[in-house]
Write a protein that holds these residues in place. Structure first.
Motif, short mmCIF file in Angstrom:
data_model
loop_
_atom_site.label_atom_id
_atom_site.label_comp_id
_atom_site.label_asym_id
_atom_site.label_seq_id
_atom_site.Cartn_x
_atom_site.Cartn_y
_atom_site.Cartn_z
N LEU A 102 0.82 -1.21 0.00
CA LEU A 102 0.00 0.00 0.00
C LEU A 102 0.85 1.26 0.00
O LEU A 102 1.92 1.26 0.59
N PRO A 103 0.36 2.31 -0.61
CA PRO A 103 -0.80 2.35 -1.50
C PRO A 103 -0.46 1.71 -2.85
O PRO A 103 0.70 1.69 -3.26
N THR A 104 -1.47 1.22 -3.51
CA THR A 104 -1.34 0.71 -4.87
C THR A 104 -2.45 1.32 -5.71
O THR A 104 -3.59 1.38 -5.28
N VAL A 105 -2.09 1.76 -6.90
CA VAL A 105 -3.08 2.30 -7.83
C VAL A 105 -3.07 1.43 -9.07
O VAL A 105 -2.01 1.18 -9.66
N TYR A 106 -4.25 0.95 -9.44
CA TYR A 106 -4.42 0.19 -10.67
C TYR A 106 -5.19 1.05 -11.67
O TYR A 106 -6.23 1.61 -11.32
N PHE A 107 -4.70 1.11 -12.88
CA PHE A 107 -5.45 1.71 -13.97
C PHE A 107 -5.99 0.55 -14.78
O PHE A 107 -5.23 -0.32 -15.21
N ILE A 108 -7.31 0.53 -14.98
CA ILE A 108 -7.99 -0.65 -15.51
C ILE A 108 -8.83 -0.28 -16.72
O ILE A 108 -9.60 0.69 -16.69
N ASN A 109 -8.69 -1.07 -17.78
CA ASN A 109 -9.53 -0.90 -18.96
C ASN A 109 -10.97 -1.23 -18.58
O ASN A 109 -11.25 -2.35 -18.12
N GLN A 110 -11.86 -0.30 -18.75
CA GLN A 110 -13.25 -0.46 -18.33
C GLN A 110 -14.00 -1.53 -19.12
O GLN A 110 -14.96 -2.10 -18.62
N ASN A 111 -13.58 -1.81 -20.33
CA ASN A 111 -14.28 -2.80 -21.17
C ASN A 111 -13.79 -4.22 -20.96
O ASN A 111 -14.58 -5.16 -21.00
N THR A 112 -12.49 -4.37 -20.76
CA THR A 112 -11.93 -5.73 -20.65
C THR A 112 -11.63 -6.13 -19.20
O THR A 112 -11.43 -7.30 -18.92
N GLY A 113 -11.53 -5.15 -18.31
CA GLY A 113 -11.15 -5.44 -16.92
C GLY A 113 -9.67 -5.70 -16.76
O GLY A 113 -9.21 -6.04 -15.68
N GLU A 114 -8.90 -5.51 -17.83
CA GLU A 114 -7.46 -5.75 -17.79
C GLU A 114 -6.72 -4.56 -17.19
O GLU A 114 -7.10 -3.41 -17.40
N LYS A 115 -5.67 -4.87 -16.47
CA LYS A 115 -4.81 -3.85 -15.88
C LYS A 115 -4.02 -3.16 -16.99
O LYS A 115 -3.37 -3.81 -17.81
N ILE A 116 -4.08 -1.85 -17.03
CA ILE A 116 -3.26 -1.06 -17.95
C ILE A 116 -1.89 -0.83 -17.31
O ILE A 116 -0.86 -0.98 -17.95
N LEU A 117 -1.92 -0.47 -16.02
CA LEU A 117 -0.69 -0.20 -15.29
C LEU A 117 -0.96 -0.30 -13.80
O LEU A 117 -2.06 0.02 -13.35
#
Length: 144
Positions: A102-117
């Protein structure tokens, strides 16, 4: 024993209120699935911030970076943000985003649910802004 349990519950509720207060102040969702629905409607990636109220680096990240006008403006423009407590909100967001770091930030593609970064640990606002640039660029490339 009753006093100990009462104090533990009181501390838990007080800490939970801090994350809710932060989310309210900066306009972040507290429910991942509600944020995901809005992200799909607005065609924006999800920015999932995983924190713990007991984590001093999380508090510093919230105070120094996420509350800054620069970051708030960029988050509002490009992402649908949600903040999650890594202990209290277990089961309320996908398992692949559970973390003890912590902290961790995930950027997530809203359509696929895949992690961008994934961003681990505290970041200064300028560093985090540059990270957001990288995410935006990567997201736009994958959309094409």
């Amino acid at each position: 024993m009753k006093i100990f349990i009462t104090l533990l519950l009181l501390i838990t509720f007080c800490n939970a209120a801090k994350i809710d207060k932060f989310a309210s102040e900066v306009g972040y969702f507290r429910d991942y699935y509600s944020a995901l629905k809005i992200a799909k409607e607005q065609n924006k990636p999800v920015m999932l911030v995983v924190v713990g109220d007991y984590c001093p680096w999380c508090k510093k990240f919230e105070r120094k970076a996420l509350k800054s006008p620069l970051i708030r403006k960029r988050v509002k423009q490009y992402f649908i943000p949600v903040v999650i407590d890594n202990k209290r909100d277990i089961g309320k967001y996908p398992k692949e985003f559970h973390t003890k770091l912590l902290p961790t930030v995930y950027f997530i593609n809203q359509n696929t649910g895949e992690k961008i970064l994934r961003v681990l640990g505290y970041s200064r606002k300028t560093t985090f802004s540059n990270t957001m640039d990288e995410v935006i660029k990567t997201y736009k490339k994958k959309k094409l």
